[in-house]
Design an enzyme around this catalytic site. Sequence first.
Site, PDB file in Angstrom:
ATOM      1  N   HIS A   1       0.832  -1.213   0.000  1.00 30.94           N
ATOM      2  CA  HIS A   1       0.000   0.000   0.000  1.00 30.94           C
ATOM      3  C   HIS A   1       0.867   1.264   0.000  1.00 30.94           C
ATOM      4  O   HIS A   1       0.561   2.230  -0.694  1.00 30.94           O
ATOM      5  CB  HIS A   1      -0.882   0.055   1.260  1.00 30.94           C
ATOM      6  CG  HIS A   1      -1.884  -1.059   1.383  1.00 30.94           C
ATOM      7  ND1 HIS A   1      -1.748  -2.065   2.313  1.00 30.94           N
ATOM      8  CD2 HIS A   1      -3.027  -1.307   0.709  1.00 30.94           C
ATOM      9  CE1 HIS A   1      -2.790  -2.891   2.215  1.00 30.94           C
ATOM     10  NE2 HIS A   1      -3.577  -2.464   1.239  1.00 30.94           N
TER      11      HIS A   1
ATOM     12  N   GLY B   1      -2.920  -1.622  -7.177  1.00 26.78           N
ATOM     13  CA  GLY B   1      -1.766  -2.517  -7.190  1.00 26.78           C
ATOM     14  C   GLY B   1      -1.915  -3.645  -8.182  1.00 26.78           C
ATOM     15  O   GLY B   1      -3.012  -4.163  -8.411  1.00 26.78           O
TER      16      GLY B   1
END
Lengths: 281, 281
Positions: free
Chosen positions: A37, A147
């Site tokens: 993250h 991601g």
Amino acid sequence: MKIIESPREMQQTALELKRAGKTIGFVPTMGFLHEGHLSLIEAARSQCDVLVVSIFVNPAQFGPNEDLDAYPRDFERDESLCVEEGVDILFYPEGEGMYASDASCWVDETRLSVGLCGGSRPGHFRGVCTVVAKLFNLVQPDRAVFGEKDAQQLRVIERMVRDLNFPVKIIRGPIVREPDGLAMSSRNRYLNAEQRRQALCLKQALDLAESLVAEGDRSVESIRQQMRVLIGTVSGAEIDYIEFVDDVTMAPVEVIESETLVALAVKIGATRLIDNMVLNP
Amino acid sequence: MKIIESPREMQQTALELKRAGKTIGFVPTMGFLHEGHLSLIEAARSQCDVLVVSIFVNPAQFGPNEDLDAYPRDFERDESLCVEEGVDILFYPEGEGMYASDASCWVDETRLSVGLCGGSRPGHFRGVCTVVAKLFNLVQPDRAVFGEKDAQQLRVIERMVRDLNFPVKIIRGPIVREPDGLAMSSRNRYLNAEQRRQALCLKQALDLAESLVAEGDRSVESIRQQMRVLIGTVSGAEIDYIEFVDDVTMAPVEVIESETLVALAVKIGATRLIDNMVLNP
């Protein structure tokens, strides 16, 4: 850093920022932040005036027998990490504020979301698309970072942005791995020490696929079989899927002739982990 | 008045206007403008800095056996009317620019859209919701005006705005009628002189329902039966549906105890017309 819990306040704040000519960068998360993250947050930080991170464990993307209630949470730690990363606004909505009890409008992707995790988790991508559409409307981002670990989600969101004309540029953030290769995931927290070792089989199977392609093997059937054998040697590992799909259309591939996404989901004990790699023949 | 054909140019123009602090009013149409549309445009005009009207005959909301190809078009007349109404931007996209050939992401409303026109026209509201979501993302309106003639569409769009958190205020525009009561519709163009007279049965049936309620009748079965009899006397009129639903939830009603939407669809020859009224017992 400002913490906003109300969707309405988030939207009003975002609209005011846009009227003032600011660009907004956005990283949507389910919290329990890890290095993966943080890499997304850093990618967004350099590309916007105002950086918004959301933490929302979205009930709509969990199936009835999945780990919604168990999903790890640590808001105070997440908050500190966001401060360190220079986040401007942390959007932390309550579930009830995000979905009306009689909510009846959903965003459905009907092609890229059919196989892989979409096959194993019915309704998952409807939940993902819907919450991301809602978050885009609330946060009004110019750029949003997703991601590559969630390879299918990334492609589904890119498709949604294209097909529904959201004025958002999607940035792909590379997978971040532990030193031994395990892809970072909030769900790694569920693993005990033995399972943590067993979990390496996902990356090892991908590495095997990559070497086989490098050696000239182009047959998905052959490569998949060798990946199955490798994972089969790990007690406690149960394959959900190993799929080879076209990197753009997500259509299944039998012979690797162009960029091919190999993605897999494996249960280690009760914990379902995913990983993926793009193969370039 | 500026005419914009490219979705990308529309979006860039809208985003620049928003950055400059302008408010945008929006009236989406399928063109062939009549007094009903003009009343929506006038309602929007007073409430914004920049007024955008779109003309797009949306293929996604027509079924395979419907009137997509026959749908009346007259761009030059529409353009003149928009100039007269003080429209700032006329957005007139080509079909190919609006939908990619491999489009796969759709907006679905799953409750309010089930009956009435949703029952008769499978996929219609998926097409409507999807194109309105796209148009909202392209035009970036603060306010958008929808006509009450399409009662179900209006409620479905309001639900979509709520559930997907679009930052758009929906304004309801009242039905505009011809002097003899026929609701304005681009499809009235399809009617010959005899059918034009027959088409009055929709409003007459609604008026009958209103009088029966005013006289104290609360039974949907009884009122509907009398509406059927009235329309049954008109040769060439074929009822698609006559429905009584709760004005908010669109759930079918059997006894009229609170605000009830009565909506009907009737084919006059080959032309399917709709009309509606809210009954206040």
